[in-house]
Design a protein around this motif. Structure first.
Motif, short mmCIF file in Angstrom:
data_model
loop_
_atom_site.label_atom_id
_atom_site.label_comp_id
_atom_site.label_asym_id
_atom_site.label_seq_id
_atom_site.Cartn_x
_atom_site.Cartn_y
_atom_site.Cartn_z
N THR B 152 2.46 17.76 -4.33
CA THR B 152 3.18 18.62 -5.27
C THR B 152 2.75 18.31 -6.70
O THR B 152 2.74 19.18 -7.55
N VAL B 153 2.40 17.04 -6.93
CA VAL B 153 1.99 16.64 -8.27
C VAL B 153 0.50 16.91 -8.49
O VAL B 153 0.09 17.39 -9.54
N LEU B 154 -0.31 16.66 -7.45
CA LEU B 154 -1.74 16.92 -7.57
C LEU B 154 -2.02 18.39 -7.85
O LEU B 154 -2.98 18.75 -8.52
N ALA B 155 -1.14 19.25 -7.33
CA ALA B 155 -1.33 20.70 -7.51
C ALA B 155 -1.30 21.09 -8.98
O ALA B 155 -1.74 22.16 -9.35
N MET B 156 -0.75 20.21 -9.81
CA MET B 156 -0.71 20.51 -11.25
C MET B 156 -1.94 19.99 -11.96
O MET B 156 -2.06 20.10 -13.17
N GLU B 157 -2.86 19.42 -11.18
CA GLU B 157 -4.10 18.84 -11.72
C GLU B 157 -3.84 17.94 -12.91
O GLU B 157 -4.31 18.19 -14.03
N PRO B 158 -3.06 16.88 -12.67
CA PRO B 158 -2.70 15.99 -13.78
C PRO B 158 -3.89 15.13 -14.20
O PRO B 158 -4.83 14.96 -13.44
N GLU B 159 -3.80 14.60 -15.40
CA GLU B 159 -4.84 13.68 -15.87
C GLU B 159 -4.51 12.26 -15.44
O GLU B 159 -5.39 11.43 -15.32
N ILE B 160 -3.22 12.02 -15.26
CA ILE B 160 -2.83 10.71 -14.75
C ILE B 160 -1.73 10.88 -13.72
O ILE B 160 -0.81 11.68 -13.90
N LEU B 161 -1.89 10.17 -12.63
CA LEU B 161 -0.92 10.23 -11.55
C LEU B 161 -0.06 8.97 -11.63
O LEU B 161 -0.59 7.86 -11.61
N VAL B 162 1.24 9.14 -11.77
CA VAL B 162 2.14 7.99 -11.85
C VAL B 162 2.93 7.93 -10.56
O VAL B 162 3.61 8.89 -10.19
N LEU B 163 2.83 6.82 -9.85
CA LEU B 163 3.51 6.70 -8.56
C LEU B 163 4.59 5.64 -8.66
O LEU B 163 4.32 4.51 -9.07
N ASP B 164 5.81 5.99 -8.30
CA ASP B 164 6.90 5.03 -8.32
C ASP B 164 7.08 4.49 -6.90
O ASP B 164 7.48 5.24 -6.01
N GLU B 165 6.76 3.23 -6.71
CA GLU B 165 6.86 2.59 -5.40
C GLU B 165 6.26 3.41 -4.28
O GLU B 165 6.95 3.80 -3.33
N PRO B 166 4.96 3.69 -4.34
CA PRO B 166 4.37 4.59 -3.35
C PRO B 166 4.43 4.06 -1.92
O PRO B 166 4.44 4.84 -0.98
N SER B 167 4.48 2.73 -1.75
CA SER B 167 4.42 2.21 -0.38
C SER B 167 5.79 1.92 0.21
O SER B 167 5.88 1.52 1.36
N SER B 168 6.87 2.17 -0.57
CA SER B 168 8.18 1.80 -0.04
C SER B 168 8.55 2.64 1.17
O SER B 168 8.29 3.84 1.22
N ASN B 169 9.16 1.99 2.13
CA ASN B 169 9.62 2.64 3.37
C ASN B 169 8.53 3.23 4.25
O ASN B 169 8.82 4.04 5.11
N LEU B 170 7.29 2.87 3.99
CA LEU B 170 6.23 3.41 4.84
C LEU B 170 5.86 2.40 5.93
O LEU B 170 5.86 1.19 5.68
N ASP B 171 5.55 2.91 7.11
CA ASP B 171 5.05 1.99 8.13
C ASP B 171 3.60 1.65 7.78
O ASP B 171 2.97 2.33 6.97
N PRO B 172 3.07 0.55 8.36
CA PRO B 172 1.74 0.10 7.92
C PRO B 172 0.66 1.18 8.04
O PRO B 172 -0.20 1.27 7.17
N ALA B 173 0.74 2.03 9.07
CA ALA B 173 -0.29 3.06 9.21
C ALA B 173 -0.18 4.08 8.09
O ALA B 173 -1.18 4.46 7.47
N SER B 174 1.05 4.51 7.79
CA SER B 174 1.23 5.49 6.70
C SER B 174 0.83 4.88 5.37
O SER B 174 0.27 5.56 4.50
N ARG B 175 1.10 3.59 5.24
CA ARG B 175 0.78 2.88 4.03
C ARG B 175 -0.73 2.88 3.82
O ARG B 175 -1.24 3.14 2.74
N ARG B 176 -1.46 2.60 4.89
CA ARG B 176 -2.93 2.58 4.81
C ARG B 176 -3.46 3.99 4.54
O ARG B 176 -4.35 4.18 3.71
N GLU B 177 -2.88 4.99 5.23
CA GLU B 177 -3.34 6.37 5.01
C GLU B 177 -3.17 6.78 3.56
O GLU B 177 -4.06 7.39 2.97
N LEU B 178 -2.01 6.40 3.00
CA LEU B 178 -1.75 6.76 1.60
C LEU B 178 -2.76 6.06 0.69
O LEU B 178 -3.28 6.66 -0.26
N ALA B 179 -3.06 4.79 1.01
CA ALA B 179 -4.02 4.04 0.21
C ALA B 179 -5.38 4.74 0.23
O ALA B 179 -6.05 4.88 -0.80
#
Lengths: 248, 252
Positions: B152-179
């Motif tokens: 939803t944020v990338l769709a705005m083509e931002p110059e900087i992406l700010v992530l608040d706790e991106p890995s919280s509540n993710l299982d290890p596989a989802s965490r790796r995929e997000l990374a």
């Protein structure tokens, strides 16, 4: 979460009734309900006709009747109220199975039950055959004020989230040995409800912040961001098949 | 160097109730950098983030995004340039379908029709969620919702992406995929996190915020191996994780 597809009230299908445009169904439901409510409760055969119409629509929608019947529990409080009426009403009395009942009360109870049941069944049929997002798009097309449609959209979106939060709070309460068995436990439940309210309010603020962060300026641009509107063309624009009569 | 994407100077802020959260923060992030913002609970990380796109207005000091000061008249453009992914995807995803939600931001920027549709598809493609465009967000798994929130944020083509706790509540596989997704993006990233291994994995540079001031700013490896600094600011490596055994700059 384990939520299934679609909403709990929605029955997936591809019948004529499912494909009918949502705004037509909403308008039909409204007209049907106005007619039912305006009908004098002593015109007994007319209610039979209404019921037959509803049954025909349900049959056409291929929604299993049991599916509708199970969801009719929402009507229970009204049924209880209706059943009490013959006992509490005043006026001439008749004897039914050895009980002395008020004639007016009986008639009022019949009216309430008949009209209520028709309304509940008709609404459930609409809900069973229309996806929530199509319903919103339909309301939009009926020129319902944008703000109201938005509020409904948020409600549908966050219903599951809040229900899940409520369930988690209940589980957490019960894990600490609490269960609401008697009236004495109600204050605890009330406090939980208060906490849930505050949490939901705060979530509302966070949602608003997130919206602002994506450039929201106070007006939702119609056509682009209206729930259901962007996607209206590919999935919801069914051939506008004619639905019979004024019922949903 | 060129104009920093993010230029925070002497930023101070007190909440209306008098609680002061930031005491003169300086932070510069340049194009293409991936920076982790670390710090204990209550350090002011979220407060700082809310200044970056003008949700909160600086009490003192200034914030500029690619040279554009964050002020009332610029707020719309600033919010396009700074994309914030909030911690709880349920806060971010509020539309009845994933497609509508990703379209929300660009539509606010005035995009319509085919251009909007294409923007939505590209953003979903970047996070591997194209097949879910027509699903309601609340029927997705948590990891999928987090990815859609990023879209939803990338769709705005931002110059900087700010992530608040991106890995919280993710299982290890989802965490790796997000990374993997984050590493594949060609965008400047500021990542607020308590997940130090994640910061080490993704961000070559780390900034430590504590009690409303920046107390360290340097290579993630150096920050995480500075035991005195770490313990002074309630930062702890998880059991069994030691950057020294992994070796310095692995993130790229």
């Amino acid at each position: 979460m384990g939520a299934g597809h679609g909403h709990k009230l929605h029955y997936h299908g591809h019948s004529v009734v499912h494909r009918a445009p949502a705004h037509l169904k909403v308008a039909s439901l409204l007209v049907f309900m106005l007619v039912v409510v305006a009908t004098s409760r002593t015109w007994f055969p007319v209610f039979g006709v209404y019921l037959a119409l509803l049954v025909a629509v349900i049959a056409a929608s291929k929604v299993p009747p049991l599916y509708i019947v199970k969801r009719m529990v929402v009507e229970v409080p009204f049924v209880v109220f209706a059943l009490l009426m013959p006992f509490v009403a005043t006026g001439p009395r008749v004897d039914v199975l050895g009980l002395s009942l008020a004639e007016d009360g009986l008639l009022a109870a019949w009216g309430l039950l008949a009209k209520g049941t028709l309304g509940v069944v008709a609404s459930l049929t609409l809900a069973a055959t229309t996806e929530p997002r199509d319903l919103l798009a339909g309301l939009e097309r009926l020129r319902v004020p944008h703000q109201l449609v938005q509020i409904l959209g948020f409600m549908i979106r966050y219903l599951d989230v809040v229900t899940e939060e409520m369930r988690r709070m209940r589980v957490a309460r019960e894990s600490r040995g609490f269960s609401a068995r008697s009236v004495r436990h109600w204050p605890v439940v009330a406090r939980s409800a208060g906490a849930l309210f505050i949490r939901s309010y705060e979530r509302g603020e966070r949602v608003h912040l997130a919206m602002l962060s994506r450039g929201y300026t106070g007006s939702l641009t119609p056509g682009a961001t209206t729930p259901g509107a962007t996607n209206a063309t590919p999935t919801t624009a069914a051939p506008s098949s004619t639905t019979p009569g004024n019922h949903a | 160097m060129s104009t920093p994407v993010l230029d925070v100077r002497g930023l101070a802020y007190a909440y209306p109730d008098g609680h002061q959260a930031l005491f003169g923060v300086d932070l510069h992030v340049h194009r293409g950098e991936r920076v982790a913002l670390l710090g204990p609970n209550g350090a002011g990380k979220t407060t700082l983030v809310l200044h970056l796109n003008g949700i909160l207005a600086a009490g003192a000091g200034s914030v500029s995004v690619s040279g554009l000061p964050v002020t009332k008249p610029n707020v719309q453009e600033v919010r396009r340039r700074v994309g914030i992914v909030f911690q709880d995807p349920d806060d971010q995803l509020f539309m009845p379908s994933v497609r509508d939600d990703v379209a929300f931001g660009p539509a606010n920027l005035g995009l319509r029709g085919e251009a909007l549709e294409r923007r939505v598809r590209e953003a979903l493609d970047k996070v591997g969620m194209v097949d879910f465009a027509d699903r309601p967000p609340h029927h997705l798994s948590f990891g999928q919702r987090r990815r859609v929130a990023v879209a939803t944020v990338l769709a705005m083509e931002p110059e900087i992406l700010v992530l608040d706790e991106p890995s919280s509540n993710l299982d290890p596989a989802s965490r790796r995929e997000l990374a993997e997704i984050l590493r594949g993006l060609d965008v400047t990233v500021l990542m607020v996190t308590h997940d130090l291994p994640y910061a080490f994995e993704l961000c070559p540079r780390s900034v430590v915020l504590s009690d409303g001031v920046v107390v360290a700013d340097g290579a993630t490896y150096d920050v995480l191996t500075d035991d005195a600094l770490m313990s002074a600011h309630r930062l702890e490596l998880p059991f069994g994780f030691d950057p020294r055994t992994i070796g310095s700059p692995s993130a790229g």
